[in-house]
Structure formats: structure tokens, C-alpha cells
Design an enzyme around this catalytic site. Structure first.
Site, mmCIF file in Angstrom:
data_model
loop_
_atom_site.group_PDB
_atom_site.id
_atom_site.type_symbol
_atom_site.label_atom_id
_atom_site.label_comp_id
_atom_site.label_asym_id
_atom_site.label_seq_id
_atom_site.Cartn_x
_atom_site.Cartn_y
_atom_site.Cartn_z
ATOM 1 N N PHE A 1 7.199 4.168 12.883
ATOM 2 C CA PHE A 1 7.861 5.306 12.249
ATOM 3 C C PHE A 1 8.343 6.309 13.299
ATOM 4 O O PHE A 1 7.926 6.274 14.459
ATOM 5 C CB PHE A 1 6.906 6.014 11.288
ATOM 6 C CG PHE A 1 6.507 5.185 10.101
ATOM 7 C CD1 PHE A 1 7.453 4.794 9.158
ATOM 8 C CD2 PHE A 1 5.191 4.791 9.918
ATOM 9 C CE1 PHE A 1 7.093 4.029 8.061
ATOM 10 C CE2 PHE A 1 4.816 4.027 8.829
ATOM 11 C CZ PHE A 1 5.764 3.642 7.900
ATOM 12 N N ARG B 1 1.826 13.424 9.575
ATOM 13 C CA ARG B 1 1.962 14.051 8.259
ATOM 14 C C ARG B 1 1.175 13.301 7.188
ATOM 15 O O ARG B 1 0.693 13.897 6.221
ATOM 16 C CB ARG B 1 3.439 14.147 7.867
ATOM 17 C CG ARG B 1 4.221 15.165 8.690
ATOM 18 C CD ARG B 1 5.576 15.451 8.087
ATOM 19 N NE ARG B 1 6.477 14.323 8.141
ATOM 20 C CZ ARG B 1 7.268 14.046 9.183
ATOM 21 N NH1 ARG B 1 7.234 14.827 10.270
ATOM 22 N NH2 ARG B 1 8.082 13.007 9.159
ATOM 23 N N LEU C 1 0.850 -1.194 0.000
ATOM 24 C CA LEU C 1 0.000 0.000 0.000
ATOM 25 C C LEU C 1 0.883 1.241 0.000
ATOM 26 O O LEU C 1 1.745 1.397 0.860
ATOM 27 C CB LEU C 1 -0.882 -0.019 1.252
ATOM 28 C CG LEU C 1 -2.171 0.780 1.249
ATOM 29 C CD1 LEU C 1 -3.074 0.379 0.099
ATOM 30 C CD2 LEU C 1 -2.902 0.582 2.580
ATOM 31 N N ASN C 2 0.655 2.127 -0.954
ATOM 32 C CA ASN C 2 1.394 3.376 -1.039
ATOM 33 C C ASN C 2 0.659 4.441 -0.226
ATOM 34 O O ASN C 2 -0.346 4.998 -0.669
ATOM 35 C CB ASN C 2 1.525 3.818 -2.498
ATOM 36 C CG ASN C 2 2.421 5.034 -2.648
ATOM 37 O OD1 ASN C 2 2.713 5.734 -1.680
ATOM 38 N ND2 ASN C 2 2.867 5.295 -3.870
ATOM 39 N N ASP D 1 15.625 -3.083 21.668
ATOM 40 C CA ASP D 1 14.655 -3.454 20.644
ATOM 41 C C ASP D 1 13.644 -4.469 21.170
ATOM 42 O O ASP D 1 12.431 -4.305 21.009
ATOM 43 C CB ASP D 1 15.368 -4.042 19.426
ATOM 44 C CG ASP D 1 16.050 -2.985 18.577
ATOM 45 O OD1 ASP D 1 15.860 -1.789 18.844
ATOM 46 O OD2 ASP D 1 16.772 -3.350 17.644
#
Length: 383
Positions: A89, A96, A64-65, A163
Site C-alpha cells: 500500500f 491508519r 478479510l475486510n 516493478d
């Protein structure tokens, strides 16, 4: 439960894989051009990056873009029906894109939205780049490792503490707690998981010694960093290593009795004697092979164990008996590590990690797109 996985590499994918192990349906959302970086990272294993293969069982993948409005609309449709969303992210990216928690909660107020980042969503470091080494560096953990035993040396932990321990596991526990709360209130939640924050609980033992020294104005030390002879690793005559964890007097005394060494009681914790004690213990191990030592102490309860290589750990009879590893019949070279809370059958039933975009069309049909619409999305490079 349906989980949208918008993560890459290690912390997020391991989190969503655990949720898959618990029975959730995971939809892994990847960019059409690249996707999860781990998929292409060397070394390769069974056609994809070895790291990817061990972090993505039991999932489906859609490309998915999210830079295109049509891609965002598909995302919103998926989010409308989802129970949980996990993204990895940097802070501000999802905002945004118009896909942050505040935007999504209006179409799905029950959604549990989890962001896993290095430094969290707020604070002076929020938008800094980083990796595991940076996060443990900010919390005192790396400093403790470098100065362990009183002899500074460059030391990089060979495992990703921040992590996995601080990112993955806090995300999983936070999500499950939010699910419990939602069952009572009907409301979703936003979880800000900072890997740097999550390292700090690992520092509690070291912190306790530091705070005690501050309060009493009396020097103290952390006995778990190699300062003591009774809690250390020693090399054998055949180049192997043994881990001695005889902190308590009963274990130490019995070890010394069997090894025919002076136990230095009651001062075996005395710092000014450690050099001498370590030399004597090291000499004992250096004169014997690992097999000889294990045979000598086979029936002794003294906290003495071999230091296994990865190969040896995979074959260890205890880990084998616990069923900690499994394979797919079609991919015998891919060894999966079992979720410690689940049984072998649950691991064996999981599907092999998906190829990028393998389930795109099926998932789009599930959220209302017909064949013509899917073809149009392909032509416009949305999927």
C-alpha cells in the site's frame, strides 16, 4: 516459514511467489469485494487475469475486510504466527489501519515486515501515485532510453524494470538477508523497499560515464545505448532482427572477417565514423535473411544472436533445455516461468493460483476460529 501477502498486481505478488518457490507458506490476504486487481485484468487466462495466473502459484487465499475491527483482529492473529509480512500500500495506509510495523512488532517481535512502494516511506514524493514509467523517469533511466544513439525518440521499455528489477528482487533479497540476521539475533526487521531507489543500481554503468566526464571535463558517451555500430540491432531481408554485441576487438574483427567488411581498426569505436560503419553493417544484414546469417555464423564466437519474439523464446532450444517453462496438466494453456534459482521439479510441485478466498475457512480454523465464529464473520461481511 509463513508469509502474509498483503499485495496486489505485480511487484509484491512476484516477491511472495518467489518465497513460495523457496518453500514458504504464503497466505494471500484479499479484500472480500475486490481482492487483487490482477485477478480481473484483461486478458483472461484459464478463468482469471493472465497476469494473476503467472504471479500467484503456490499460495493460499483468505478474504478479510481490514476496515472492520474484527477483520483487524483476524489479521493480528495471523501476524502473531507469521515469519514475514509483505505489503504494497501507499505509505500511511497500514498505519491508519493500526496494522503498521510498530503496531505489529509488539505482538510478534520476530516478524520481518516489508513494505514495497514507488518512492519509499519518506521523502517529498513518498505519497505520490506512480507506475513503472514514473519511477524510471526519476532516475535517468528513461532519459537514457529516449536519447539512446543521439536521436531523441519516445521510447517506453516493454518490461517493468522498476516493478520487477527494483521492487520484487530487492524485496526478496532484503527479506532473505533479514531472515539470516534474525537467525543470529532473534529480532525481526522493517524493510522499506522503494522501487525508485531500486532503479538506481541499474544506472551504475551510465552513471560511471557521466561522473568520468564531469571529473575530466571531457565528453564521454555510453557505448551500450546504440551509439556504436558494433553494439546494435539490425534488420534482415525477411524483416527479422539480429543483435550484434561485438564490443571487444576480437569479436568485432572476426565478425567483419566473416562478413567481409572493413573493421576500421583501431578506430571502430570512433564516434565520427559510426554513421559510415552502421550503414555498411546494416546493408550486410539487409541483403540476407535471418536464417542465412545464423547459418553463416553458427560456429563463430562473435556475440551475434537473433532477436526472438515471445513465441520464439518459448520454443527456444536453450531455454527449453534449461527448463524455464512448465505447465499444469489441468491447465495446459497456463505457461509458468521458472524461478531461475530452482529446478523444474520445484516448479511443477507448486499449486495453481488460488481463487479469491478459497482457503478462508481453513486458515481461520488454523488460528482458532470455530464454525460458529466463522459464520458470524460471514454474516458481518468481515470475510
Amino acid at each position: 516459514m509463513r508469509v502474509l501477502d498483503v499485495t496486489r498486481l505485480l511487484p509484491g505478488p512476484l516477491c511472495t511467489m518467489y518465497l513460495a518457490d523457496y518453500g514458504a507458506e504464503i497466505i494471500k490476504i484479499e479484500d472480500p469485494m475486490l481482492g487483487d486487481y490482477a485477478r480481473e485484468m484483461e486478458p483472461m487466462l484459464a478463468g482469471a487475469g493472465a497476469l494473476y495466473q503467472l504471479l500467484n502459484r503456490g499460495k493460499r487465499s483468505i478474504t478479510l475486510n481490514l476496515q472492520q475491527e474484527e477483520g483487524k483482529e483476524v489479521f493480528r492473529r495471523l501476524a502473531r504466527e507469521a515469519d514475514i509480512l509483505v505489503e504494497g500500500f501507499r505509505p500511511g495506509v497500514m498505519h491508519r489501519l493500526g496494522l503498521d510495523y510498530e503496531a505489529i512488532r509488539h505482538i510478534n517481535p520476530r516478524l520481518i515486515y516489508c513494505s514495497v512502494t514507488g518512492y519509499g516511506q519518506s521523502g517529498p514524493y513518498a505519497e505520490k501515485a506512480g507506475h513503472d514509467l514514473n519511477y524510471i523517469g526519476f532516475t535517468g533511466l528513461l532519459h537514457e532510453a529516449i536519447y539512446a544513439g543521439g536521436h531523441p525518440r519516445a521510447f517506453l521499455p516493454p518490461v517493468q524494470i522498476a516493478d520487477i528489477g527494483a521492487g520484487t528482487l530487492h524485496a526478496v533479497s532484503g527479506i532473505l538477508l533479514a531472515v539470516i540476521k534474525r537467525e543470529r539475533t532473534g529480532e525481526g526487521a522493517y524493510l522499506d523497499v522503494s522501487m525508485t531507489d531500486g532503479v538506481l543500481p541499474f544506472m551504475i554503468p551510465a552513471l560511471s560515464y557521466y561522473l568520468a566526464a564531469q571529473e575530466t571535463d571531457k565528453a564521454t558517451f555510453n557505448p551500450l545505448t546504440g551509439a556504436l555500430a558494433c553494439y546494435n540491432a539490425y534488420e534482415t531481408s525477411d524483416g527479422k532482427w539480429m543483435a550484434l554485441g561485438a564490443l571487444e576487438a576480437k569479436f568485432w574483427c572476426r565478425f567483419c572477417e566473416v562478413a567481409e567488411l572493413n573493421n576500421y581498426m583501431p578506430d571502430y569505436w570512433s564516434l565520427d565514423k559510426q554513421t559510415q560503419i552502421k550503414e555498411e553493417v546494416a546493408a550486410y544484414f539487409k541483403k540476407r535473411s535471418a536464417a542465412e546469417i545464423m547459418d553463416t555464423f553458427a560456429q563463430e564466437d562473435v556475440c551475434l544472436t537473433p532477436v526472438l519474439s515471445i513465441e520464439e523464446a518459448l520454443q527456444d532450444m536453450h531455454l527449453q533445455a534449461r527448463g524455464m517453462f512448465a505447465h499444469w496438466d489441468a491447465y495446459p494453456t497456463v505457461t509458468q516461468v521458472k524461478n531461475p534459482l530452482l529446478n523444474e521439479a520445484m516448479l511443477a510441485s507448486q499449486t495453481f493460483p488460488p481463487a479469491r478466498g478459497a482457503d478462508t475457512e481453513a486458515i481461520l480454523r488454523e488460528v482458532g476460529y470455530d464454525a460458529n465464529a466463522i459464520q458470524g464473520l460471514k454474516q458481518r461481511e468481515v470475510i
